[in-house]
Write a protein that holds these residues in place. Sequence first.
Motif, PDB file in Angstrom:
ATOM      1  N   PHE A   1      -1.463   8.902 -10.419  1.00  0.00           N
ATOM      2  CA  PHE A   1      -1.658   7.889  -9.377  1.00  0.00           C
ATOM      3  C   PHE A   1      -0.615   6.787  -9.524  1.00  0.00           C
ATOM      4  O   PHE A   1      -0.212   6.447 -10.641  1.00  0.00           O
ATOM      5  N   THR A   2      -0.239   6.191  -8.391  1.00  0.00           N
ATOM      6  CA  THR A   2       0.680   5.065  -8.391  1.00  0.00           C
ATOM      7  C   THR A   2       0.159   3.983  -7.464  1.00  0.00           C
ATOM      8  O   THR A   2      -0.075   4.240  -6.278  1.00  0.00           O
ATOM      9  N   ILE A   3      -0.020   2.792  -8.007  1.00  0.00           N
ATOM     10  CA  ILE A   3      -0.427   1.645  -7.205  1.00  0.00           C
ATOM     11  C   ILE A   3       0.818   0.859  -6.817  1.00  0.00           C
ATOM     12  O   ILE A   3       1.761   0.723  -7.606  1.00  0.00           O
ATOM     13  N   SER A   4       0.824   0.372  -5.585  1.00  0.00           N
ATOM     14  CA  SER A   4       1.952  -0.429  -5.129  1.00  0.00           C
ATOM     15  C   SER A   4       1.469  -1.416  -4.068  1.00  0.00           C
ATOM     16  O   SER A   4       0.336  -1.315  -3.595  1.00  0.00           O
ATOM     17  N   ARG A   5       2.328  -2.330  -3.712  1.00  0.00           N
ATOM     18  CA  ARG A   5       1.964  -3.329  -2.718  1.00  0.00           C
ATOM     19  C   ARG A   5       3.167  -3.656  -1.857  1.00  0.00           C
ATOM     20  O   ARG A   5       4.310  -3.601  -2.315  1.00  0.00           O
ATOM     21  N   ASP A   6       2.887  -4.022  -0.604  1.00  0.00           N
ATOM     22  CA  ASP A   6       3.910  -4.493   0.321  1.00  0.00           C
ATOM     23  C   ASP A   6       3.445  -5.864   0.788  1.00  0.00           C
ATOM     24  O   ASP A   6       2.587  -5.974   1.666  1.00  0.00           O
ATOM     25  N   ASN A   7       3.993  -6.905   0.190  1.00  0.00           N
ATOM     26  CA  ASN A   7       3.525  -8.254   0.500  1.00  0.00           C
ATOM     27  C   ASN A   7       3.855  -8.659   1.941  1.00  0.00           C
ATOM     28  O   ASN A   7       3.142  -9.447   2.547  1.00  0.00           O
ATOM     29  N   ALA A   8       4.932  -8.114   2.482  1.00  0.00           N
ATOM     30  CA  ALA A   8       5.293  -8.439   3.862  1.00  0.00           C
ATOM     31  C   ALA A   8       4.259  -7.911   4.852  1.00  0.00           C
ATOM     32  O   ALA A   8       4.073  -8.468   5.930  1.00  0.00           O
ATOM     33  N   LYS A   9       3.588  -6.824   4.457  1.00  0.00           N
ATOM     34  CA  LYS A   9       2.579  -6.211   5.325  1.00  0.00           C
ATOM     35  C   LYS A   9       1.156  -6.523   4.879  1.00  0.00           C
ATOM     36  O   LYS A   9       0.194  -6.009   5.459  1.00  0.00           O
ATOM     37  N   ASN A  10       1.020  -7.325   3.824  1.00  0.00           N
ATOM     38  CA  ASN A  10      -0.321  -7.635   3.281  1.00  0.00           C
ATOM     39  C   ASN A  10      -1.109  -6.357   3.003  1.00  0.00           C
ATOM     40  O   ASN A  10      -2.301  -6.263   3.325  1.00  0.00           O
ATOM     41  N   THR A  11      -0.459  -5.378   2.414  1.00  0.00           N
ATOM     42  CA  THR A  11      -1.082  -4.072   2.221  1.00  0.00           C
ATOM     43  C   THR A  11      -0.900  -3.583   0.791  1.00  0.00           C
ATOM     44  O   THR A  11       0.192  -3.693   0.224  1.00  0.00           O
ATOM     45  N   LEU A  12      -1.974  -3.029   0.274  1.00  0.00           N
ATOM     46  CA  LEU A  12      -2.024  -2.413  -1.050  1.00  0.00           C
ATOM     47  C   LEU A  12      -2.108  -0.907  -0.855  1.00  0.00           C
ATOM     48  O   LEU A  12      -2.763  -0.436   0.081  1.00  0.00           O
ATOM     49  N   TYR A  13      -1.457  -0.155  -1.735  1.00  0.00           N
ATOM     50  CA  TYR A  13      -1.452   1.308  -1.628  1.00  0.00           C
ATOM     51  C   TYR A  13      -1.905   1.952  -2.940  1.00  0.00           C
ATOM     52  O   TYR A  13      -1.775   1.369  -4.014  1.00  0.00           O
ATOM     53  N   LEU A  14      -2.399   3.166  -2.807  1.00  0.00           N
ATOM     54  CA  LEU A  14      -2.660   4.006  -3.969  1.00  0.00           C
ATOM     55  C   LEU A  14      -2.201   5.420  -3.615  1.00  0.00           C
ATOM     56  O   LEU A  14      -2.838   6.086  -2.798  1.00  0.00           O
ATOM     57  N   GLN A  15      -1.096   5.845  -4.203  1.00  0.00           N
ATOM     58  CA  GLN A  15      -0.617   7.210  -4.034  1.00  0.00           C
ATOM     59  C   GLN A  15      -1.282   8.079  -5.087  1.00  0.00           C
ATOM     60  O   GLN A  15      -1.157   7.801  -6.287  1.00  0.00           O
ATOM     61  N   MET A  16      -1.975   9.092  -4.647  1.00  0.00           N
ATOM     62  CA  MET A  16      -2.731   9.959  -5.552  1.00  0.00           C
ATOM     63  C   MET A  16      -2.174  11.375  -5.456  1.00  0.00           C
ATOM     64  O   MET A  16      -2.223  11.987  -4.388  1.00  0.00           O
ATOM     65  N   ASN A  17      -1.634  11.866  -6.560  1.00  0.00           N
ATOM     66  CA  ASN A  17      -1.081  13.216  -6.630  1.00  0.00           C
ATOM     67  C   ASN A  17      -1.866  14.055  -7.629  1.00  0.00           C
ATOM     68  O   ASN A  17      -2.610  13.520  -8.455  1.00  0.00           O
ATOM     69  N   SER A  18      -1.673  15.357  -7.557  1.00  0.00           N
ATOM     70  CA  SER A  18      -2.338  16.287  -8.481  1.00  0.00           C
ATOM     71  C   SER A  18      -3.830  15.998  -8.576  1.00  0.00           C
ATOM     72  O   SER A  18      -4.401  15.900  -9.670  1.00  0.00           O
ATOM     73  N   LEU A  19      -4.456  15.868  -7.431  1.00  0.00           N
ATOM     74  CA  LEU A  19      -5.861  15.485  -7.395  1.00  0.00           C
ATOM     75  C   LEU A  19      -6.747  16.563  -7.999  1.00  0.00           C
ATOM     76  O   LEU A  19      -6.476  17.772  -7.873  1.00  0.00           O
ATOM     77  N   LYS A  20      -7.818  16.084  -8.649  1.00  0.00           N
ATOM     78  CA  LYS A  20      -8.773  16.964  -9.311  1.00  0.00           C
ATOM     79  C   LYS A  20     -10.166  16.731  -8.701  1.00  0.00           C
ATOM     80  O   LYS A  20     -10.431  15.689  -8.105  1.00  0.00           O
ATOM     81  N   ALA A  21     -11.041  17.685  -8.917  1.00  0.00           N
ATOM     82  CA  ALA A  21     -12.403  17.540  -8.396  1.00  0.00           C
ATOM     83  C   ALA A  21     -13.069  16.264  -8.917  1.00  0.00           C
ATOM     84  O   ALA A  21     -13.817  15.604  -8.191  1.00  0.00           O
ATOM     85  N   GLU A  22     -12.757  15.906 -10.149  1.00  0.00           N
ATOM     86  CA  GLU A  22     -13.377  14.707 -10.732  1.00  0.00           C
ATOM     87  C   GLU A  22     -12.842  13.405 -10.159  1.00  0.00           C
ATOM     88  O   GLU A  22     -13.333  12.331 -10.497  1.00  0.00           O
ATOM     89  N   ASP A  23     -11.834  13.479  -9.288  1.00  0.00           N
ATOM     90  CA  ASP A  23     -11.364  12.282  -8.590  1.00  0.00           C
ATOM     91  C   ASP A  23     -12.209  11.978  -7.351  1.00  0.00           C
ATOM     92  O   ASP A  23     -12.016  10.942  -6.707  1.00  0.00           O
ATOM     93  N   THR A  24     -13.116  12.871  -7.015  1.00  0.00           N
ATOM     94  CA  THR A  24     -13.989  12.670  -5.861  1.00  0.00           C
ATOM     95  C   THR A  24     -14.834  11.414  -6.053  1.00  0.00           C
ATOM     96  O   THR A  24     -15.527  11.270  -7.063  1.00  0.00           O
ATOM     97  N   ALA A  25     -14.744  10.499  -5.085  1.00  0.00           N
ATOM     98  CA  ALA A  25     -15.450   9.223  -5.191  1.00  0.00           C
ATOM     99  C   ALA A  25     -15.190   8.418  -3.921  1.00  0.00           C
ATOM    100  O   ALA A  25     -14.332   8.782  -3.104  1.00  0.00           O
ATOM    101  N   VAL A  26     -15.908   7.327  -3.793  1.00  0.00           N
ATOM    102  CA  VAL A  26     -15.549   6.316  -2.809  1.00  0.00           C
ATOM    103  C   VAL A  26     -14.588   5.351  -3.499  1.00  0.00           C
ATOM    104  O   VAL A  26     -14.877   4.862  -4.596  1.00  0.00           O
ATOM    105  N   TYR A  27     -13.458   5.115  -2.870  1.00  0.00           N
ATOM    106  CA  TYR A  27     -12.431   4.250  -3.432  1.00  0.00           C
ATOM    107  C   TYR A  27     -12.452   2.891  -2.727  1.00  0.00           C
ATOM    108  O   TYR A  27     -12.502   2.829  -1.489  1.00  0.00           O
TER     109      TYR A  27
END
Length: 114
Positions: free
Chosen positions: A67-93
Motif C-alpha cells: 500500500f502507498t499513502i499519498s496526498r494532493d494538497n492542491a486538491k484537498n485529497t488523500l489517496y491510498l494505492q492498494m496493490n497485491s490485495l489479499k482476502a484479509e484486506d477486506t474491510a471498510v476503509y
Amino acid sequence: QVQLGESGGGLVQPGGSLRLSCAASRVIFSIYAMGWYRQAPGKQRELVATIAASGSTSYADSVKGRFTISRDNAKNTLYLQMNSLKAEDTAVYYCSTETAPRYWGQGTQVTVSS
C-alpha cells in the motif's frame, strides 16, 4: 465542521489493485496529518497508514510494500494505492484527520474475493 468523503472501494480479485480517495472540505488540509484506517467484520478498527503534513509516511506491517499513502494538497485529497490485495484486506476503509478531535469519513467498502 470538517467533512471527509471516501471513494474508490469495490470488489477486486486477490492480487488486484484499487485506489481509494478521500476528499476533504472545510479544513486547511495541508497542515494536517492524515490517516487511513480499516475495520473488518467483528474486528476493531485498525491503523493502515498515516502521512504527515511534511509528506512523511508510516504503515502497518501488514500492508508495507503493498500500500502507498499519498496526498494532493492542491486538491484537498488523500489517496491510498492498494496493490497485491489479499482476502484479509477486506474491510471498510476510513480516512481520518490525525487531530484532536479526530474527524472521520463515512467509509468505503473494499472486498477482496475470487
